[in-house]
Motif scaffolding. Structure first.
Motif, PDB file in Angstrom:
ATOM      1  N   ILE A 268       0.806  -1.212   0.000  1.00 35.71           N
ATOM      2  CA  ILE A 268       0.000   0.000   0.000  1.00 35.71           C
ATOM      3  C   ILE A 268       0.847   1.272   0.000  1.00 35.71           C
ATOM      4  CG2 ILE A 268      -1.745   1.298   1.264  1.00 35.71           C
ATOM      5  CD1 ILE A 268      -2.738  -1.217  -0.147  1.00 35.71           C
ATOM      6  N   LEU A 269       1.911   1.321   0.800  1.00 37.88           N
ATOM      7  CA  LEU A 269       2.698   2.547   0.898  1.00 37.88           C
ATOM      8  C   LEU A 269       3.323   2.963  -0.443  1.00 37.88           C
ATOM      9  CD1 LEU A 269       4.389   2.126   4.403  1.00 37.88           C
ATOM     10  CD2 LEU A 269       2.358   3.454   3.777  1.00 37.88           C
ATOM     11  N   PRO A 270       3.921   2.050  -1.218  1.00 38.24           N
ATOM     12  CA  PRO A 270       4.400   2.468  -2.539  1.00 38.24           C
ATOM     13  C   PRO A 270       3.288   2.972  -3.450  1.00 38.24           C
ATOM     14  CG  PRO A 270       5.386   0.381  -1.911  1.00 38.24           C
ATOM     15  CD  PRO A 270       4.317   0.660  -0.910  1.00 38.24           C
ATOM     16  N   LEU A 271       2.088   2.425  -3.282  1.00 33.13           N
ATOM     17  CA  LEU A 271       0.950   2.882  -4.063  1.00 33.13           C
ATOM     18  C   LEU A 271       0.640   4.347  -3.780  1.00 33.13           C
ATOM     19  CD1 LEU A 271      -1.634   2.448  -5.775  1.00 33.13           C
ATOM     20  CD2 LEU A 271      -2.714   1.548  -3.725  1.00 33.13           C
ATOM     21  N   LEU A 272       0.597   4.701  -2.497  1.00 33.27           N
ATOM     22  CA  LEU A 272       0.346   6.091  -2.118  1.00 33.27           C
ATOM     23  C   LEU A 272       1.479   6.999  -2.596  1.00 33.27           C
ATOM     24  CD1 LEU A 272      -0.947   5.475   1.527  1.00 33.27           C
ATOM     25  CD2 LEU A 272      -2.302   5.828  -0.547  1.00 33.27           C
ATOM     26  N   TRP A 273       2.710   6.510  -2.491  1.00 36.15           N
ATOM     27  CA  TRP A 273       3.861   7.303  -2.958  1.00 36.15           C
ATOM     28  C   TRP A 273       3.794   7.533  -4.466  1.00 36.15           C
ATOM     29  CZ3 TRP A 273       8.062   5.119  -5.918  1.00 36.15           C
ATOM     30  CH2 TRP A 273       9.093   6.019  -6.164  1.00 36.15           C
ATOM     31  N   LEU A 274       3.403   6.501  -5.221  1.00 32.43           N
ATOM     32  CA  LEU A 274       3.317   6.629  -6.671  1.00 32.43           C
ATOM     33  C   LEU A 274       2.266   7.667  -7.069  1.00 32.43           C
ATOM     34  CD1 LEU A 274       4.161   5.634  -9.479  1.00 32.43           C
ATOM     35  CD2 LEU A 274       2.390   3.884  -9.303  1.00 32.43           C
ATOM     36  N   ALA A 275       1.132   7.640  -6.392  1.00 35.12           N
ATOM     37  CA  ALA A 275       0.086   8.625  -6.691  1.00 35.12           C
ATOM     38  C   ALA A 275       0.582  10.047  -6.425  1.00 35.12           C
ATOM     39  CB  ALA A 275      -1.164   8.331  -5.855  1.00 35.12           C
ATOM     40  N   LYS A 276       1.344  10.222  -5.338  1.00 39.86           N
ATOM     41  CA  LYS A 276       1.885  11.545  -5.011  1.00 39.86           C
ATOM     42  C   LYS A 276       2.904  11.993  -6.054  1.00 39.86           C
ATOM     43  CE  LYS A 276       4.056  14.111  -1.219  1.00 39.86           C
ATOM     44  NZ  LYS A 276       4.584  14.034   0.169  1.00 39.86           N
ATOM     45  N   VAL A 277       3.763  11.073  -6.507  1.00 39.31           N
ATOM     46  CA  VAL A 277       4.770  11.409  -7.517  1.00 39.31           C
ATOM     47  C   VAL A 277       4.100  11.798  -8.829  1.00 39.31           C
ATOM     48  CG1 VAL A 277       6.595  10.432  -8.967  1.00 39.31           C
ATOM     49  CG2 VAL A 277       6.602  10.021  -6.504  1.00 39.31           C
ATOM     50  N   GLU A 278       3.090  11.044  -9.229  1.00 43.69           N
ATOM     51  CA  GLU A 278       2.408  11.343 -10.482  1.00 43.69           C
ATOM     52  C   GLU A 278       1.703  12.692 -10.418  1.00 43.69           C
ATOM     53  OE1 GLU A 278       2.696   9.853 -13.190  1.00 43.69           O
ATOM     54  OE2 GLU A 278       3.769   8.082 -12.505  1.00 43.69           O
ATOM     55  N   ALA A 279       1.113  13.001  -9.264  1.00 44.57           N
ATOM     56  CA  ALA A 279       0.455  14.307  -9.113  1.00 44.57           C
ATOM     57  C   ALA A 279       1.474  15.445  -9.202  1.00 44.57           C
ATOM     58  CB  ALA A 279      -0.289  14.359  -7.779  1.00 44.57           C
ATOM     59  N   LYS A 280       2.642  15.242  -8.601  1.00 42.34           N
ATOM     60  CA  LYS A 280       3.698  16.252  -8.661  1.00 42.34           C
ATOM     61  C   LYS A 280       4.200  16.427 -10.088  1.00 42.34           C
ATOM     62  CE  LYS A 280       8.270  17.386  -6.779  1.00 42.34           C
ATOM     63  NZ  LYS A 280       9.361  16.936  -5.882  1.00 42.34           N
ATOM     64  N   ASN A 281       4.414  15.324 -10.803  1.00 42.73           N
ATOM     65  CA  ASN A 281       4.871  15.403 -12.191  1.00 42.73           C
ATOM     66  C   ASN A 281       3.860  16.118 -13.077  1.00 42.73           C
ATOM     67  OD1 ASN A 281       7.209  14.048 -11.551  1.00 42.73           O
ATOM     68  ND2 ASN A 281       6.457  12.043 -12.203  1.00 42.73           N
ATOM     69  N   LYS A 282       2.592  15.881 -12.790  1.00 43.29           N
ATOM     70  CA  LYS A 282       1.559  16.539 -13.577  1.00 43.29           C
ATOM     71  C   LYS A 282       1.576  18.048 -13.352  1.00 43.29           C
ATOM     72  CE  LYS A 282      -3.377  16.435 -14.570  1.00 43.29           C
ATOM     73  NZ  LYS A 282      -4.694  15.848 -14.218  1.00 43.29           N
ATOM     74  N   ARG A 283       1.782  18.464 -12.104  1.00 44.82           N
ATOM     75  CA  ARG A 283       1.850  19.913 -11.819  1.00 44.82           C
ATOM     76  C   ARG A 283       3.061  20.533 -12.502  1.00 44.82           C
ATOM     77  NH1 ARG A 283       0.589  18.224  -6.496  1.00 44.82           N
ATOM     78  NH2 ARG A 283       2.770  18.508  -5.899  1.00 44.82           N
ATOM     79  N   ILE A 284       4.201  19.836 -12.481  1.00 52.50           N
ATOM     80  CA  ILE A 284       5.410  20.358 -13.116  1.00 52.50           C
ATOM     81  C   ILE A 284       5.207  20.482 -14.627  1.00 52.50           C
ATOM     82  CG2 ILE A 284       7.829  19.850 -13.637  1.00 52.50           C
ATOM     83  CD1 ILE A 284       8.028  18.541 -10.881  1.00 52.50           C
ATOM     84  N   ALA A 285       4.601  19.449 -15.222  1.00 51.98           N
ATOM     85  CA  ALA A 285       4.364  19.481 -16.665  1.00 51.98           C
ATOM     86  C   ALA A 285       3.405  20.603 -17.040  1.00 51.98           C
ATOM     87  CB  ALA A 285       3.821  18.130 -17.131  1.00 51.98           C
ATOM     88  N   LYS A 286       2.402  20.799 -16.211  1.00 47.41           N
ATOM     89  CA  LYS A 286       1.433  21.861 -16.473  1.00 47.41           C
ATOM     90  C   LYS A 286       2.087  23.235 -16.381  1.00 47.41           C
ATOM     91  CE  LYS A 286      -3.258  23.224 -15.161  1.00 47.41           C
ATOM     92  NZ  LYS A 286      -4.376  22.954 -14.221  1.00 47.41           N
ATOM     93  N   GLN A 287       2.960  23.411 -15.367  1.00 48.62           N
ATOM     94  CA  GLN A 287       3.655  24.679 -15.205  1.00 48.62           C
ATOM     95  C   GLN A 287       4.627  24.919 -16.370  1.00 48.62           C
ATOM     96  OE1 GLN A 287       3.010  26.932 -12.866  1.00 48.62           O
ATOM     97  NE2 GLN A 287       4.472  28.319 -13.862  1.00 48.62           N
ATOM     98  N   ALA A 288       5.311  23.846 -16.801  1.00 50.24           N
ATOM     99  CA  ALA A 288       6.235  23.971 -17.928  1.00 50.24           C
ATOM    100  C   ALA A 288       5.494  24.335 -19.201  1.00 50.24           C
ATOM    101  CB  ALA A 288       6.999  22.658 -18.117  1.00 50.24           C
TER     102      ALA A 288
END
Length: 319
Positions: A268-288
């Motif tokens: 479960i913990l890697p699952l939650l971490w993966l969701a957080k990483v993907e959300a962060k990457n999406k924000r970075i891509a959107k800002q870029a």
């Protein structure tokens, strides 16, 4: 179908996997001498009967599209259903499901080979850690036929989820599920006849209940995997292990131990971490993307400003 966010796709998979546990629990209530192929045929029959009303208002023209891929998925689904009955009747619910949840890890290399998806470090890490959690849960000291049957189920789940992308986009989820079960019925009926046991309709209600739960799960899978990259959302499949532990404890008195708790944390913990990483990457891509658009706009304005100005005509000299 519009592209959905990674978080929403993962949420649908989490809900679907929890619901699917109740389908497995009903299968586990079958007696040891139950006719397996008959039960699988009953599941497909009740699935078709449940889905037909939802397909009556849909376009009949689209039903013939992609029939080849429906046939492939339908027979893979049939193979998995048969081995699922065998493995669930021979193993604890949580243990069998832990092996089933090797499917997301199997999907990672499959997605790379079949669809040329790029594997990111977070998705690989989450998949590997999740599989380590599965191994901690089952503590394999030897491989028996039940574990092998559960592993076959994992491969069929992985292949079915990935082949969803081969299906026509215009077909509804209900049509997809109807065709997957309908094309496999001749083979399942043939297996039931070949089994040679007297027809027993007592498990029909159990088959109907199991079918209802698994159809909900399959529908959520169709929605999620059709609109999201498999390698990014597949780890959400591991979440159903929590449901397997709870249902196994309440329904079958299968008491989890410390290894189950540790393995679940690895899942479960890697699952939650993966969701957080993907959300962060999406924000970075959107800002870029915003920065790029702003730069292009500024360059256009600069070009407009530096255009040569027209030369004004001077008045002729009066002699």
């Amino acid at each position: 179908m519009p592209q959905m966010t990674v978080g929403l796709a993962m949420t649908l998979l989490i809900i679907g996997n929890v619901i699917a546990i109740f389908s497995d629990a009903l299968i586990k209530t079958l007696s040891d001498d139950a006719a397996v192929y008959q039960f699988v045929f009953f599941r497909q029959l009740t699935a078709v009967l449940l889905l037909i009303p939802f397909c009556l208002t849909s376009s009949k023209k689209s039903l013939v599209n992609g029939l080849k891929w429906h046939a492939v998925r339908g027979h893979i689904w049939l193979l998995g259903a048969v081995f699922m009955v065998y493995s669930l009747n021979a193993m604890p619910l949580a243990t069998a499901n832990a092996i089933f949840y090797a499917a997301p890890l199997i999907m990672l290399p499959m997605a790379m080979l079949w669809f040329q998806e790029k594997l990111t470090v977070p998705s690989i890490t989450a998949g590997v850690l999740g599989f380590v959690g599965v191994l901690i849960v089952i503590r394999p000291t030897e491989i028996d036929w039940a574990a092998m049957a559960a592993l076959v189920v994992a491969f069929t789940l992985a292949a079915n989820n990935l082949l969803i992308r081969k299906l026509p986009k215009q077909q509804t989820v209900f049509q997809t599920l109807l065709l997957t079960n309908l094309v496999g019925m001749p083979a399942s009926l043939g297996l039931a006849v070949w089994e040679g046991k007297p027809w027993d309709f007592a498990p029909l209600l159990t088959a109907a209940g199991s079918t209802l739960f698994i159809l909900i799960y399959a529908g959520f899978c169709v929605i999620a995997y059709r609109s999201g990259e498999a390698s990014k959302i597949a780890s959400a499949e591991y979440s159903g292990l929590i449901g397997a532990v709870v249902v196994g404890l309440i329904w079958f008195d299968e008491m989890p131990d410390i290894a189950m708790a540790i393995g679940t944390a690895f899942i479960i913990l890697p699952l939650l971490w993966l969701a957080k990483v993907e959300a962060k990457n999406k924000r970075i891509a959107k800002q870029a993307n915003k920065t790029t658009m702003a730069t292009e706009t500024a360059e256009e304005i600069e070009i407009d400003i530096t255009l040569p100005k027209p030369i004004l005509a001077t008045s002729p000299t009066v002699v």
